[in-house]
Design a protein around this motif. Structure first.
Motif, short mmCIF file in Angstrom:
data_model
loop_
_atom_site.label_atom_id
_atom_site.label_comp_id
_atom_site.label_asym_id
_atom_site.label_seq_id
_atom_site.Cartn_x
_atom_site.Cartn_y
_atom_site.Cartn_z
N ILE A 105 -20.93 20.47 41.54
CA ILE A 105 -21.21 20.75 40.13
C ILE A 105 -21.15 22.25 39.88
CG2 ILE A 105 -23.02 20.71 38.39
CD1 ILE A 105 -23.83 17.98 39.41
N LYS A 106 -21.75 23.03 40.77
CA LYS A 106 -21.72 24.48 40.59
C LYS A 106 -20.28 25.01 40.61
CE LYS A 106 -26.33 25.47 42.42
NZ LYS A 106 -27.11 26.20 43.44
N GLN A 107 -19.47 24.47 41.51
CA GLN A 107 -18.08 24.88 41.56
C GLN A 107 -17.34 24.49 40.28
OE1 GLN A 107 -15.95 23.40 44.96
NE2 GLN A 107 -14.02 24.41 44.40
N ALA A 108 -17.61 23.31 39.80
CA ALA A 108 -16.98 22.87 38.55
C ALA A 108 -17.43 23.73 37.38
CB ALA A 108 -17.29 21.39 38.30
N GLU A 109 -18.71 24.10 37.38
CA GLU A 109 -19.19 24.96 36.31
C GLU A 109 -18.52 26.34 36.36
OE1 GLU A 109 -23.76 23.19 35.81
OE2 GLU A 109 -23.38 25.00 36.99
N ALA A 110 -18.29 26.86 37.56
CA ALA A 110 -17.58 28.14 37.68
C ALA A 110 -16.15 28.01 37.17
CB ALA A 110 -17.58 28.60 39.14
N ASP A 111 -15.51 26.88 37.47
CA ASP A 111 -14.15 26.67 36.95
C ASP A 111 -14.15 26.59 35.43
OD1 ASP A 111 -13.20 26.68 39.53
OD2 ASP A 111 -13.24 24.48 39.73
N VAL A 112 -15.17 25.96 34.88
CA VAL A 112 -15.28 25.88 33.42
C VAL A 112 -15.48 27.27 32.83
CG1 VAL A 112 -16.71 25.03 31.53
CG2 VAL A 112 -16.10 23.51 33.40
N PHE A 113 -16.34 28.07 33.47
CA PHE A 113 -16.59 29.42 32.98
C PHE A 113 -15.31 30.26 33.01
CE2 PHE A 113 -17.62 33.86 33.85
CZ PHE A 113 -18.43 34.17 32.76
N ARG A 114 -14.55 30.15 34.11
CA ARG A 114 -13.30 30.92 34.23
C ARG A 114 -12.29 30.47 33.18
NH1 ARG A 114 -12.25 29.56 38.88
NH2 ARG A 114 -13.14 31.33 40.02
N ALA A 115 -12.15 29.17 33.02
CA ALA A 115 -11.20 28.67 32.02
C ALA A 115 -11.61 29.06 30.61
CB ALA A 115 -11.08 27.15 32.15
N ASP A 116 -12.92 29.02 30.35
CA ASP A 116 -13.39 29.39 29.02
C ASP A 116 -13.18 30.87 28.77
OD1 ASP A 116 -14.97 28.65 26.56
OD2 ASP A 116 -16.28 30.20 27.38
N ARG A 117 -13.43 31.72 29.78
CA ARG A 117 -13.24 33.15 29.60
C ARG A 117 -11.75 33.49 29.41
NH1 ARG A 117 -16.36 37.62 30.45
NH2 ARG A 117 -17.98 36.15 29.82
N ASN A 118 -10.87 32.86 30.18
CA ASN A 118 -9.43 33.09 30.00
C ASN A 118 -8.99 32.65 28.61
OD1 ASN A 118 -9.05 34.19 32.53
ND2 ASN A 118 -8.56 32.22 33.48
N LEU A 119 -9.58 31.58 28.12
CA LEU A 119 -9.24 31.12 26.77
C LEU A 119 -9.70 32.14 25.73
CD1 LEU A 119 -8.05 28.85 25.05
CD2 LEU A 119 -10.32 27.77 25.03
N LYS A 120 -10.85 32.73 25.96
CA LYS A 120 -11.33 33.75 25.02
C LYS A 120 -10.49 35.03 25.12
CE LYS A 120 -16.14 32.19 24.81
NZ LYS A 120 -17.56 32.52 25.11
N TYR A 121 -9.95 35.30 26.30
CA TYR A 121 -9.10 36.48 26.45
C TYR A 121 -7.83 36.37 25.62
CZ TYR A 121 -11.92 38.33 30.28
OH TYR A 121 -12.94 38.86 31.04
N CYS A 122 -7.49 35.19 25.19
CA CYS A 122 -6.31 35.03 24.33
C CYS A 122 -6.54 35.65 22.96
CB CYS A 122 -5.95 33.55 24.18
SG CYS A 122 -5.39 32.77 25.71
N THR A 123 -7.78 35.91 22.62
CA THR A 123 -8.11 36.57 21.35
C THR A 123 -8.45 38.02 21.66
OG1 THR A 123 -8.96 34.50 20.44
CG2 THR A 123 -9.60 36.55 19.34
N ILE A 124 -7.59 38.94 21.23
CA ILE A 124 -7.77 40.36 21.50
C ILE A 124 -8.58 40.97 20.35
CG2 ILE A 124 -6.63 42.53 22.04
CD1 ILE A 124 -6.06 40.29 24.02
#
Length: 480
Positions: free
Chosen positions: A186-205
């Motif tokens: 679960i912790k690993q999955a949560e880290a993957d979610v955090f990384r994917a969410d942050r990369n998605l936010k990086y699409c907005t400059i």
């Protein structure tokens, strides 16, 4: 008889023309070019050039790769998009990168997290089941131990109760390990979610600071690739009301520049004189063609938005200033009559030179003393003499009864055109000679169109004034 008369007239005319040509330069029909001594202010300046730079600029990059879909709206005019010179606030939308791939990664990470949570629930249920089996096996084993081996309980049955109990106990331990494993997943999955969410936010400059966009380096439809170095999309000047000039200064002039020094500068196209102050002298020197230079930061006010970044500024460092002093033109210090009596200058004691004095004062020894900064450069090459070895004495010629009279003076600083007089017999209003105008050089005289052209210059000092410490004295031989 007639032919003899003609020949005699020609001989007389030729003799007269030859006499005129021979004695025309020695006639007293010449005049002196003079200038009056007056009071005024003089400044010793170090000229240089520099580039206007923002005091604090932020390079906005992209941490993800993708295609630029759109630019953000102008905060002051939503009908326009972000562009050059747009004033933005902190957090303002600058651009959007295509988020399709990063949205897919986010969905995949969310699914992995949900699966990990489900696995944890299954592991917890299995653990409860294993605990129930352990309780039953433990009770059976306790009864078997109470009966003991004998006629009431066969040995094989006794051993089966014991094996069942031990197996159930191990199964409970396995179920607890499965729960720990599920929690780690679960912790690993949560880290993957955090990384994917942050990369998605990086699409907005967005703008990290409040300021003005100096440069927009991408266009809509352009693909940015983020690798080891983040691609630069925008350059934002944080506070454009304050500017800096990065001035390249020769190593000879650096010891005379200090923090807080007043700096005068102009910018081409802006009809105004600006004043700044020295903020910092950087020590990271650069060498170009054996010339060592240092960068000096000059702080300037730009509250009126007249200064534009990256324009060239002509800078003058104010080293010294003298107000309400007698001023003489530097040309008067260089001029000498043909039969000059140098005893006045030779008899005058050589006073220690002020470190602020510049190359024009070197004209006292007879050099042309072209008043530029830097090393004194005489006829014998580049002089490396210290500034304290250069005399401050000079000689000017005052016009008295139509004749030049030498007057010894003590010299102060110079602005390359005028030099301050700090001592001597010179008075305000005296006419000092700066040159000589020959009669045959005037426009009113007659000229022979077939005669060769003779170039005549103003009389300069005799020998070249060798290198002084404070200023460049291009002291080649003067004199016409």
């Amino acid at each position: 008889m007639k032919r003899l008369s003609i020949i005699l007239l020609l001989v007389i005319a030729a003799a007269a023309a030859g006499y005129w040509w021979t004695h025309r330069g020695s006639s007293s029909d010449s005049s002196y070019q003079t200038d009056k001594v007056a009071h005024g202010d003089v400044q010793e300046l170090i000229p240089a050039t520099g580039t206007l730079e923002p005091v604090d600029s932020v390079d906005v990059g992209a941490q993800v790769a993708g295609q630029i879909l759109s630019f953000g709206p102008d905060p002051k005019d939503p009908s326009k998009t972000v562009d050059f010179r747009t004033e933005v606030e902190e957090g303002s939308l600058l651009a959007t990168i295509d988020p399709a791939l990063y949205q897919a990664d986010k969905q995949q990470a969310d699914a992995s997290l949900a699966s990990a949570n489900a696995n944890l629930a299954v592991a917890q249920a299995n653990l409860e089941q294993d605990k129930a089996k352990l309780t039953q096996a433990e009770n059976d084993w306790n009864r078997a131990q109470a009966l003991g081996e004998g006629e009431a309980l066969a040995k094989t049955t006794y051993d089966n109760y014991q094996t069942t109990y031990l197996t159930a106990k191990a199964q409970v331990d396995l179920g607890q390990a499965s729960i720990i494993q599920a929690q780690a997943a679960i912790k690993q999955a949560e880290a993957d979610v955090f990384r994917a969410d942050r990369n998605l936010k990086y699409c907005t400059i967005t703008a990290p600071v409040k300021g003005t966009i100096i440069d927009r380096r991408v266009n809509i439809g352009q693909t940015v690739v983020s690798s080891l170095n983040a691609p630069s999309l925008f350059l934002i000047g944080k506070d454009m009301t304050k500017m800096q000039i990065w001035v390249s200064v020769n190593e000879v002039d650096i010891p005379r520049i200090h923090e807080g020094m007043t700096v005068l500068f102009v910018v081409d196209g802006v009809n105004r004189n600006f004043i700044g102050t020295v903020g910092k002298v950087r020590w990271n020197a650069t060498m170009t063609q054996n010339v060592v230079t240092y960068t000096v930061e000059v702080n300037a006010d730009n509250s009126e938005n007249l200064l534009i970044p990256y324009r060239t500024a002509t800078v003058q460092f104010l080293v010294n200033e003298q107000k309400d002093v007698l001023l003489v033109p530097n040309s008067a210090l260089r001029w000498r009559p043909k039969d000059a009596d140098t005893s006045v200058a030779a008899a005058a004691p050589a006073a220690p030179a002020d470190s602020a004095a510049t190359g024009a004062t070197g004209a006292a020894s007879g050099g042309t003393g072209r008043g530029q900064r830097g090393r004194g450069q005489g006829k014998g090459g580049q002089g490396n003499a210290a500034a304290t070895e250069r005399p401050k004495q000079g000689t000017v010629y005052v016009l008295s009864n139509g004749q030049p009279k030498p007057v010894a003076v003590q010299l102060g600083i110079t602005d390359m055109v005028f030099t301050a007089v700090t001592g001597g017999d010179l008075k305000d209003g005296d006419e000092i000679v700066t040159g000589m105008i020959m009669a045959d050089d005037s426009s009113g005289g007659t000229t022979n169109p077939f005669a060769p052209t003779i170039l005549r210059g103003g009389r300069g000092g005799g020998g070249g004034g060798g290198g002084g410490g404070g200023g460049r004295g291009n002291g080649g031989g003067g004199g016409g």
